[in-house]
Design a protein around this motif. Structure first.
Motif, mmCIF file in Angstrom:
data_model
loop_
_atom_site.group_PDB
_atom_site.id
_atom_site.type_symbol
_atom_site.label_atom_id
_atom_site.label_comp_id
_atom_site.label_asym_id
_atom_site.label_seq_id
_atom_site.Cartn_x
_atom_site.Cartn_y
_atom_site.Cartn_z
ATOM 1 N N CYS A 229 0.851 -1.193 0.000
ATOM 2 C CA CYS A 229 0.000 0.000 0.000
ATOM 3 C C CYS A 229 0.886 1.241 0.000
ATOM 4 O O CYS A 229 2.047 1.183 0.435
ATOM 5 C CB CYS A 229 -0.883 0.029 1.239
ATOM 6 S SG CYS A 229 -2.207 -1.176 1.143
ATOM 7 N N ARG B 56 0.374 3.806 1.870
ATOM 8 C CA ARG B 56 0.510 4.155 3.288
ATOM 9 C C ARG B 56 -0.461 3.280 4.061
ATOM 10 O O ARG B 56 -1.464 2.838 3.504
ATOM 11 C CB ARG B 56 0.143 5.633 3.464
ATOM 12 C CG ARG B 56 0.456 6.188 4.821
ATOM 13 C CD ARG B 56 0.171 7.666 4.886
ATOM 14 N NE ARG B 56 -1.261 7.939 4.942
ATOM 15 C CZ ARG B 56 -1.796 9.126 4.652
ATOM 16 N NH1 ARG B 56 -1.035 10.127 4.244
ATOM 17 N NH2 ARG B 56 -3.082 9.319 4.742
ATOM 18 N N LYS B 57 -0.149 3.033 5.313
ATOM 19 C CA LYS B 57 -1.027 2.159 6.094
ATOM 20 C C LYS B 57 -2.183 2.986 6.674
ATOM 21 O O LYS B 57 -1.954 3.987 7.363
ATOM 22 C CB LYS B 57 -0.181 1.535 7.208
ATOM 23 C CG LYS B 57 -0.807 0.349 7.873
ATOM 24 C CD LYS B 57 -0.620 -0.941 7.110
ATOM 25 C CE LYS B 57 -1.345 -2.072 7.821
ATOM 26 N NZ LYS B 57 -1.616 -3.212 6.983
ATOM 27 N N CYS B 58 -3.426 2.553 6.413
ATOM 28 C CA CYS B 58 -4.571 3.240 7.019
ATOM 29 C C CYS B 58 -4.599 2.920 8.519
ATOM 30 O O CYS B 58 -4.136 1.869 8.945
ATOM 31 C CB CYS B 58 -5.875 2.795 6.366
ATOM 32 S SG CYS B 58 -5.914 3.106 4.593
ATOM 33 N N TYR C 92 -6.831 2.046 10.622
ATOM 34 C CA TYR C 92 -7.682 0.971 11.166
ATOM 35 C C TYR C 92 -7.294 -0.394 10.623
ATOM 36 O O TYR C 92 -7.894 -1.398 10.978
ATOM 37 C CB TYR C 92 -9.145 1.236 10.782
ATOM 38 C CG TYR C 92 -9.339 1.340 9.286
ATOM 39 C CD1 TYR C 92 -9.115 2.547 8.624
ATOM 40 C CD2 TYR C 92 -9.681 0.235 8.522
ATOM 41 C CE1 TYR C 92 -9.258 2.649 7.260
ATOM 42 C CE2 TYR C 92 -9.824 0.329 7.142
ATOM 43 C CZ TYR C 92 -9.603 1.539 6.526
ATOM 44 O OH TYR C 92 -9.737 1.637 5.161
ATOM 45 N N CYS C 93 -6.293 -0.441 9.746
ATOM 46 C CA CYS C 93 -6.081 -1.619 8.911
ATOM 47 C C CYS C 93 -5.205 -2.681 9.571
ATOM 48 O O CYS C 93 -4.087 -2.397 9.996
ATOM 49 C CB CYS C 93 -5.437 -1.196 7.602
ATOM 50 S SG CYS C 93 -5.066 -2.604 6.540
ATOM 51 N N PHE D 71 -4.963 -5.655 7.696
ATOM 52 C CA PHE D 71 -4.728 -6.585 6.582
ATOM 53 C C PHE D 71 -3.236 -6.775 6.395
ATOM 54 O O PHE D 71 -2.420 -5.943 6.841
ATOM 55 C CB PHE D 71 -5.300 -6.035 5.264
ATOM 56 C CG PHE D 71 -6.787 -5.856 5.276
ATOM 57 C CD1 PHE D 71 -7.615 -6.731 5.948
ATOM 58 C CD2 PHE D 71 -7.368 -4.786 4.606
ATOM 59 C CE1 PHE D 71 -8.987 -6.560 5.965
ATOM 60 C CE2 PHE D 71 -8.744 -4.598 4.608
ATOM 61 C CZ PHE D 71 -9.554 -5.485 5.290
ATOM 62 N N SER E 10 -0.548 -6.031 4.700
ATOM 63 C CA SER E 10 -0.103 -5.058 3.705
ATOM 64 C C SER E 10 0.933 -4.147 4.334
ATOM 65 O O SER E 10 0.928 -3.938 5.551
ATOM 66 C CB SER E 10 -1.288 -4.213 3.221
ATOM 67 O OG SER E 10 -1.702 -3.333 4.240
ATOM 68 N N GLY F 142 -5.753 -6.896 -2.054
ATOM 69 C CA GLY F 142 -4.580 -6.497 -1.284
ATOM 70 C C GLY F 142 -4.940 -6.067 0.125
ATOM 71 O O GLY F 142 -5.955 -6.475 0.662
ATOM 72 N N GLY F 143 -4.095 -5.201 0.599
ATOM 73 C CA GLY F 143 -3.181 -4.284 -0.062
ATOM 74 C C GLY F 143 -3.869 -3.424 -1.137
ATOM 75 O O GLY F 143 -5.070 -3.297 -1.183
ATOM 76 N N THR F 144 -3.050 -2.870 -1.962
ATOM 77 C CA THR F 144 -3.534 -2.025 -3.059
ATOM 78 C C THR F 144 -2.878 -2.496 -4.363
ATOM 79 O O THR F 144 -1.811 -2.002 -4.739
ATOM 80 C CB THR F 144 -3.169 -0.540 -2.810
ATOM 81 O OG1 THR F 144 -3.608 -0.150 -1.509
ATOM 82 C CG2 THR F 144 -3.793 0.381 -3.841
ATOM 83 N N ASN G 42 -7.256 1.739 -5.362
ATOM 84 C CA ASN G 42 -7.592 2.875 -4.499
ATOM 85 C C ASN G 42 -7.568 4.165 -5.297
ATOM 86 O O ASN G 42 -6.753 4.317 -6.222
ATOM 87 C CB ASN G 42 -6.608 2.965 -3.324
ATOM 88 C CG ASN G 42 -7.063 2.082 -2.178
ATOM 89 O OD1 ASN G 42 -8.258 1.883 -1.975
ATOM 90 N ND2 ASN G 42 -6.122 1.523 -1.454
ATOM 91 N N ARG H 136 -6.888 7.544 5.239
ATOM 92 C CA ARG H 136 -6.865 7.196 3.812
ATOM 93 C C ARG H 136 -5.984 8.190 3.058
ATOM 94 O O ARG H 136 -5.831 9.335 3.479
ATOM 95 C CB ARG H 136 -8.280 7.237 3.219
ATOM 96 C CG ARG H 136 -9.274 6.338 3.909
ATOM 97 C CD ARG H 136 -9.083 4.896 3.595
ATOM 98 N NE ARG H 136 -9.195 4.587 2.184
ATOM 99 C CZ ARG H 136 -9.045 3.343 1.682
ATOM 100 N NH1 ARG H 136 -8.767 2.322 2.485
ATOM 101 N NH2 ARG H 136 -9.159 3.111 0.404
HETATM 102 S S1 SF4 Z 1 -5.083 -2.679 2.648
HETATM 103 FE FE1 SF4 Z 1 -6.646 -1.115 2.326
HETATM 104 S S2 SF4 Z 1 -7.206 -0.468 4.376
HETATM 105 FE FE2 SF4 Z 1 -5.233 -1.534 4.550
HETATM 106 S S3 SF4 Z 1 -3.663 0.048 4.406
HETATM 107 FE FE3 SF4 Z 1 -4.022 -0.719 2.351
HETATM 108 S S4 SF4 Z 1 -5.555 0.671 1.490
HETATM 109 FE FE4 SF4 Z 1 -5.608 0.959 3.711
#
Ligand code: SF4
Length: 385
Positions: free
Chosen positions: A14, A16-18, A20-21, A23, A25, A63-65, A98, A135
């Motif tokens: 990604c 950048r890391k969101c 709340y995430c 996942f 990534s 993903g990820g992105t 994204n 985001r």
């Molecule tokens: S996987 Fe989605 S929610 Fe998680 S950091 Fe990447 S864009 Fe943000």
């Protein structure tokens, strides 16, 4: 006849890391991303040898992105899939993207290599809420990306939304729904925010749930979405998924109805012939595997679990009841050779008496009240609860 197979391909990067995430990534340099793709291609080639008797019905690049990769990397992934697996002619092939991470060149490359569905991670149309989530984009970035996606020629677009956000009100949620439906995507996913351990949101909100919408507000938000989206021509076909007729996500329906799936790439999970397993989630370990070596699968696959008949029945009920059409007694019989009411009669009758499920033979489905407390209802189908 060949058996249907779904492919999930994980891109764990990604911009950048969101906040709340949780996942799998991370951020990474172009070189690391490219090196990962090279290894992924080797994994696709190796794994395809075991799946000659399957027809791939859906591919989901998630993903990820995935859209932060270069166009040629995604093309290489799809060309390798096409060259090694047998893809059904009208397979649904989705990529997650994204806002702000795709340009015309990437979108055209996606279409050229057979990607026919794009899933855009918007989450909210309110810039303050987007900022709170961490985001990388604004609503305006989304609008520009959406327009590009349509101009490029995508005819099947999903928009991901998220409810129960800090600071979100019923009005801001309705405004998000209004703005998004004006764009007329074919599909909308609307999940509630989950506060996951190990994320900045956990530190911020776990001990302060009063900063988040209450359960009652969440229910109001859920009902507002269902009613408004129906007015706009979107049917809820699963607890959190809405689509215009004919645009339900085939890949997800496959998950909920027990179609076998193979996960490729870092940490990806698979379900094949009653076995569940997942790939290593350690990027360094993944990159070091010799995909041509005899022990590649041993290094790659972890947490291998054989599902018992009971496990499979539980999954059939729990996943099937998430869908609005519910579970079918005829399908249960065809799959397990048993009458669903003989196996689950006691539970089904109790839930029916409490108006949590309704029966329209051969289907059994959740009522609105059942959806409200779906965690409880679904847990009733576990044998060892
Ligand atoms: S996987 Fe989605 S929610 Fe998680 S950091 Fe990447 S864009 Fe943000």
């Amino acid at each position: 006849m060949k058996r249907p197979l779904e492919l999930y391909i994980h891109i764990p990067f990604c911009a950048r890391k969101c906040l709340y995430c949780d996942f799998l990534s991370q951020t990474a340099s172009e070189m690391v991303c490219h090196g990962y793709v090279e290894q992924l291609l080797e994994e696709i080639k190796r794994q395809s040898e075991y799946y000659r008797e399957y027809n791939v019905v859906t591919v989901f690049i998630g993903g990820g992105t995935p859209s932060i990769l270069k166009a040629e990397d995604i093309q290489a992934v799809m060309n390798t899939v096409n060259g090694n697996f047998r893809l059904e002619r009208n397979a649904e092939v989705t990529i997650e993207a994204n806002p702000g991470t795709v340009n015309q060149e990437k979108l055209e490359a996606y279409l050229d290599c057979g990607i026919n569905r794009i899933s855009l991670g918007l989450q909210s149309a309110d810039d303050e809420e987007l900022k709170t989530l961490g985001r990388i984009h604004t609503f305006d970035d989304f609008l520009k990306t959406y327009q590009r996606v349509r101009v490029a020629g995508f005819k099947n677009v999903n928009v991901d939304l998220m409810s129960a956000l800090p600071g979100q009100t019923l009005n801001s949620w309705k405004a998000t729904l209004r703005k998004v439906t004006m764009m007329k995507p074919e599909h909308i996913s609307a999940y509630s925010l989950m506060i996951e351990e190990g994320t900045p949101f956990y530190d911020r909100y776990h001990d302060h749930p009063e900063l988040l919408p209450s359960e009652d507000e969440e229910r109001e938000i859920y009902y507002a979405a269902k009613a408004f989206l129906r007015e706009q021509g979107y049917e809820r076909y699963e607890i959190s998924n809405y689509a215009r007729p004919g645009y339900e996500c085939r890949h997800n329906i496959g998950y909920w109805t027990g179609v076998e799936y193979l996960g490729l790439g870092l940490g990806a999970s698979s379900y094949i012939q009653n076995f569940r397993f997942s790939n290593t989630a350690d990027l360094d370990a993944y990159r070091k595997i010799n995909m041509n070596g005899d022990d590649a699968d041993w290094h790659l696959h972890q947490n291998i679990t054989e599902l018992s008949e009971q496990d499979l029945m539980e999954e059939f009920m729990i996943l099937g009841l998430r869908m609005s059409r519910g579970v079918s007694g005829s399908e249960f019989l065809a799959r397990f050779g048993l009458n669903m009411w003989n196996v689950y009669g006691k539970v089904l009758r109790k839930l029916q008496e409490n108006r949590l499920i309704e029966v329209e033979s051969p289907y059994v489905r959740l009522t609105d009240f059942g959806v409200d407390i779906s965690n409880y209802v679904l847990s009733e189908f576990m044998f060892d609860k």
